[in-house]
Design a protein around this motif. Structure first.
Motif, PDB file in Angstrom:
ATOM      1  N   ASP A 179       0.828  -1.207   0.000  1.00  0.00           N
ATOM      2  CA  ASP A 179       0.000   0.000   0.000  1.00  0.00           C
ATOM      3  C   ASP A 179       0.863   1.257   0.000  1.00  0.00           C
ATOM      4  OD1 ASP A 179       0.934  -0.453   2.563  1.00  0.00           O
ATOM      5  OD2 ASP A 179      -1.015  -0.264   3.552  1.00  0.00           O
ATOM      6  N   LYS A 180       2.193   1.048  -0.008  1.00  0.00           N
ATOM      7  CA  LYS A 180       3.124   2.179  -0.061  1.00  0.00           C
ATOM      8  C   LYS A 180       4.076   2.082  -1.253  1.00  0.00           C
ATOM      9  CE  LYS A 180       3.116   2.714   4.990  1.00  0.00           C
ATOM     10  NZ  LYS A 180       3.947   2.693   6.231  1.00  0.00           N
ATOM     11  N   LEU A 181       4.326   0.852  -1.718  1.00  0.00           N
ATOM     12  CA  LEU A 181       5.271   0.629  -2.808  1.00  0.00           C
ATOM     13  C   LEU A 181       4.550   0.190  -4.072  1.00  0.00           C
ATOM     14  CD1 LEU A 181       8.017  -1.443  -0.903  1.00  0.00           C
ATOM     15  CD2 LEU A 181       8.029   1.025  -1.356  1.00  0.00           C
ATOM     16  N   SER A 182       5.106   0.543  -5.215  1.00  0.00           N
ATOM     17  CA  SER A 182       4.589   0.031  -6.487  1.00  0.00           C
ATOM     18  C   SER A 182       5.017  -1.428  -6.641  1.00  0.00           C
ATOM     19  CB  SER A 182       5.136   0.864  -7.642  1.00  0.00           C
ATOM     20  OG  SER A 182       6.536   0.637  -7.791  1.00  0.00           O
ATOM     21  N   ILE A 183       4.444  -2.104  -7.614  1.00  0.00           N
ATOM     22  CA  ILE A 183       4.843  -3.486  -7.873  1.00  0.00           C
ATOM     23  C   ILE A 183       6.327  -3.562  -8.203  1.00  0.00           C
ATOM     24  CG2 ILE A 183       4.631  -5.412  -9.492  1.00  0.00           C
ATOM     25  CD1 ILE A 183       2.410  -5.412  -7.511  1.00  0.00           C
ATOM     26  N   GLN A 184       6.802  -2.669  -9.053  1.00  0.00           N
ATOM     27  CA  GLN A 184       8.218  -2.704  -9.438  1.00  0.00           C
ATOM     28  C   GLN A 184       9.114  -2.419  -8.242  1.00  0.00           C
ATOM     29  OE1 GLN A 184       9.467  -3.752 -12.464  1.00  0.00           O
ATOM     30  NE2 GLN A 184      11.306  -3.815 -11.189  1.00  0.00           N
ATOM     31  N   GLU A 185       8.730  -1.466  -7.411  1.00  0.00           N
ATOM     32  CA  GLU A 185       9.520  -1.185  -6.205  1.00  0.00           C
ATOM     33  C   GLU A 185       9.545  -2.393  -5.285  1.00  0.00           C
ATOM     34  OE1 GLU A 185       8.866   3.658  -5.715  1.00  0.00           O
ATOM     35  OE2 GLU A 185       7.353   2.261  -4.943  1.00  0.00           O
ATOM     36  N   SER A 186       8.433  -3.096  -5.212  1.00  0.00           N
ATOM     37  CA  SER A 186       8.348  -4.297  -4.373  1.00  0.00           C
ATOM     38  C   SER A 186       9.256  -5.396  -4.912  1.00  0.00           C
ATOM     39  CB  SER A 186       6.898  -4.796  -4.314  1.00  0.00           C
ATOM     40  OG  SER A 186       6.044  -3.818  -3.753  1.00  0.00           O
ATOM     41  N   VAL A 187       9.221  -5.595  -6.234  1.00  0.00           N
ATOM     42  CA  VAL A 187      10.093  -6.595  -6.866  1.00  0.00           C
ATOM     43  C   VAL A 187      11.555  -6.240  -6.629  1.00  0.00           C
ATOM     44  CG1 VAL A 187      10.892  -7.489  -9.095  1.00  0.00           C
ATOM     45  CG2 VAL A 187       8.439  -7.312  -8.620  1.00  0.00           C
ATOM     46  N   ASP A 188      11.898  -4.979  -6.800  1.00  0.00           N
ATOM     47  CA  ASP A 188      13.281  -4.531  -6.611  1.00  0.00           C
ATOM     48  C   ASP A 188      13.753  -4.807  -5.185  1.00  0.00           C
ATOM     49  OD1 ASP A 188      13.319  -3.657  -9.207  1.00  0.00           O
ATOM     50  OD2 ASP A 188      12.996  -1.543  -8.709  1.00  0.00           O
ATOM     51  N   LYS A 189      12.870  -4.625  -4.227  1.00  0.00           N
ATOM     52  CA  LYS A 189      13.234  -4.856  -2.833  1.00  0.00           C
ATOM     53  C   LYS A 189      13.511  -6.337  -2.574  1.00  0.00           C
ATOM     54  CE  LYS A 189      11.785  -3.696   1.885  1.00  0.00           C
ATOM     55  NZ  LYS A 189      10.767  -3.009   2.725  1.00  0.00           N
ATOM     56  N   ILE A 190      12.726  -7.208  -3.195  1.00  0.00           N
ATOM     57  CA  ILE A 190      12.948  -8.650  -3.037  1.00  0.00           C
ATOM     58  C   ILE A 190      14.239  -9.070  -3.721  1.00  0.00           C
ATOM     59  CG2 ILE A 190      12.051 -10.946  -3.573  1.00  0.00           C
ATOM     60  CD1 ILE A 190       9.227  -9.777  -3.323  1.00  0.00           C
ATOM     61  N   VAL A 191      14.477  -8.557  -4.924  1.00  0.00           N
ATOM     62  CA  VAL A 191      15.705  -8.878  -5.652  1.00  0.00           C
ATOM     63  C   VAL A 191      16.925  -8.423  -4.856  1.00  0.00           C
ATOM     64  CG1 VAL A 191      17.077  -8.311  -7.701  1.00  0.00           C
ATOM     65  CG2 VAL A 191      14.654  -8.917  -7.930  1.00  0.00           C
ATOM     66  N   GLU A 192      16.853  -7.232  -4.286  1.00  0.00           N
ATOM     67  CA  GLU A 192      17.958  -6.731  -3.461  1.00  0.00           C
ATOM     68  C   GLU A 192      18.209  -7.655  -2.273  1.00  0.00           C
ATOM     69  OE1 GLU A 192      19.342  -2.616  -1.165  1.00  0.00           O
ATOM     70  OE2 GLU A 192      17.232  -2.946  -1.642  1.00  0.00           O
ATOM     71  N   PHE A 193      17.118  -8.122  -1.653  1.00  0.00           N
ATOM     72  CA  PHE A 193      17.244  -9.055  -0.535  1.00  0.00           C
ATOM     73  C   PHE A 193      17.947 -10.335  -0.979  1.00  0.00           C
ATOM     74  CE2 PHE A 193      15.690 -12.775   1.726  1.00  0.00           C
ATOM     75  CZ  PHE A 193      15.862 -12.428   3.061  1.00  0.00           C
ATOM     76  N   LEU A 194      17.548 -10.883  -2.116  1.00  0.00           N
ATOM     77  CA  LEU A 194      18.137 -12.131  -2.633  1.00  0.00           C
ATOM     78  C   LEU A 194      19.621 -11.933  -2.970  1.00  0.00           C
ATOM     79  CD1 LEU A 194      15.258 -13.383  -4.964  1.00  0.00           C
ATOM     80  CD2 LEU A 194      15.808 -14.184  -2.666  1.00  0.00           C
ATOM     81  N   GLN A 195      19.953 -10.766  -3.485  1.00  0.00           N
ATOM     82  CA  GLN A 195      21.358 -10.470  -3.789  1.00  0.00           C
ATOM     83  C   GLN A 195      22.175 -10.364  -2.512  1.00  0.00           C
ATOM     84  OE1 GLN A 195      20.692  -6.934  -6.136  1.00  0.00           O
ATOM     85  NE2 GLN A 195      21.056  -8.015  -8.071  1.00  0.00           N
ATOM     86  N   ASN A 196      21.620  -9.712  -1.501  1.00  0.00           N
ATOM     87  CA  ASN A 196      22.331  -9.567  -0.226  1.00  0.00           C
ATOM     88  C   ASN A 196      22.546 -10.911   0.457  1.00  0.00           C
ATOM     89  OD1 ASN A 196      22.492  -6.780  -0.521  1.00  0.00           O
ATOM     90  ND2 ASN A 196      20.642  -6.373   0.691  1.00  0.00           N
ATOM     91  N   ARG A 197      21.609 -11.831   0.234  1.00  0.00           N
ATOM     92  CA  ARG A 197      21.731 -13.183   0.794  1.00  0.00           C
ATOM     93  C   ARG A 197      22.588 -14.101  -0.082  1.00  0.00           C
ATOM     94  NH1 ARG A 197      18.020 -15.425   4.543  1.00  0.00           N
ATOM     95  NH2 ARG A 197      17.510 -13.858   6.105  1.00  0.00           N
ATOM     96  N   LYS A 198      23.121 -13.553  -1.182  1.00  0.00           N
ATOM     97  CA  LYS A 198      23.965 -14.311  -2.116  1.00  0.00           C
ATOM     98  C   LYS A 198      23.198 -15.468  -2.770  1.00  0.00           C
ATOM     99  CE  LYS A 198      27.404 -11.796  -0.660  1.00  0.00           C
ATOM    100  NZ  LYS A 198      27.914 -10.649  -1.457  1.00  0.00           N
ATOM    101  N   LEU A 199      21.862 -15.315  -2.867  1.00  0.00           N
ATOM    102  CA  LEU A 199      21.056 -16.344  -3.504  1.00  0.00           C
ATOM    103  C   LEU A 199      21.021 -16.162  -5.019  1.00  0.00           C
ATOM    104  CD1 LEU A 199      18.168 -16.493  -0.887  1.00  0.00           C
ATOM    105  CD2 LEU A 199      19.793 -18.317  -1.387  1.00  0.00           C
ATOM    106  N   ILE A 200      21.186 -14.914  -5.460  1.00  0.00           N
ATOM    107  CA  ILE A 200      21.319 -14.627  -6.881  1.00  0.00           C
ATOM    108  C   ILE A 200      22.460 -13.643  -7.053  1.00  0.00           C
ATOM    109  CG2 ILE A 200      18.862 -15.031  -7.339  1.00  0.00           C
ATOM    110  CD1 ILE A 200      18.469 -12.020  -7.539  1.00  0.00           C
ATOM    111  N   GLY A 201      22.973 -13.570  -8.276  1.00  0.00           N
ATOM    112  CA  GLY A 201      24.075 -12.658  -8.556  1.00  0.00           C
ATOM    113  C   GLY A 201      23.591 -11.252  -8.823  1.00  0.00           C
TER     114      GLY A 201
END
Length: 201
Positions: A179-201
């Protein structure tokens, strides 16, 4: 329906999860999206899958409505059936993670006990609980399927957020405020999380 475990033997696969990770050049995990109806779980799931696909990451979405058209079409919405619904999805997601896929699940999964039950099926770093957070007021305003209106009129019993509780995740790996983030902003936040966890490059 139960089975006699004395007559069942686990068949060990020749190709293991590590082999698939090596082939794919990435790991695998379940991204468990939980939240109220109308919070944006399904929209977020398909957008996240599109982003992962563009990055050559193998993934698959398990969506609540789609699953109830097939695998779980014999289940209703009682507490017992909801628990079984989540149990089955957990087991399917476990197989998909073993197959080397990023598995994105979009289910209300309103009860902490059920989500914890699924978490125990995975290794510690393989289950990522994502609370798709959105106020009830905003979810009702969106009401994409007209379900809140039916629930308010008494046409749907045991509807999460109205006549049945939603237990907010106690300690999720990630909170996405749709209710505060757009879909793209939400996706970007998840991708950033996965990168920080070294799950994706």
């Amino acid at each position: 329906m139960t089975s006699d475990s004395r007559n069942i033997t686990w068949h060990q696969a020749v190709i293991g999860k590590a082999d698939r990770h090596q082939l794919n050049q990435h790991g695998s995990c379940v991204l468990w999206l939980t939240g109220l109806s109308g919070s944006g779980k399904s929209s977020l799931a398909v957008s996240l899958e599109r982003e992962l696909f563009a990055r050559n990451i193998r993934s698959y979405v398990l969506d609540c409505d789609n699953i109830r058209h097939g695998l779980n079409k014999n289940l209703g919405f009682s507490v017992e059936d909801r628990k079984e619904n989540i149990r089955r999805i957990g087991e399917v997601a476990k197989l998909f993670v073993d197959a080397g896929l990023f598995t994105i699940t979009a289910f209300i999964s309103p009860f902490q006990e059920d989500r914890d039950m699924v978490r125990k099926l995975f290794n510690q770093d393989e289950f990522i609980e994502i609370h798709v957070s959105c106020s009830l007021e905003e979810c009702e305003k969106r009401d994409p399927k007209g379900l809140y209106k039916k629930a308010r009129n008494g046409e749907i019993k045991d509807f999460t957020g109205i006549s049945s509780p939603y237990e907010v995740p106690a300690n999720p790996e990630l909170v996405i405020e749709t209710d505060k983030l757009s879909i793209q902003e939400s996706v970007d936040k998840i991708v950033e999380f996965l990168q920080n966890r070294k799950l994706i490059g």
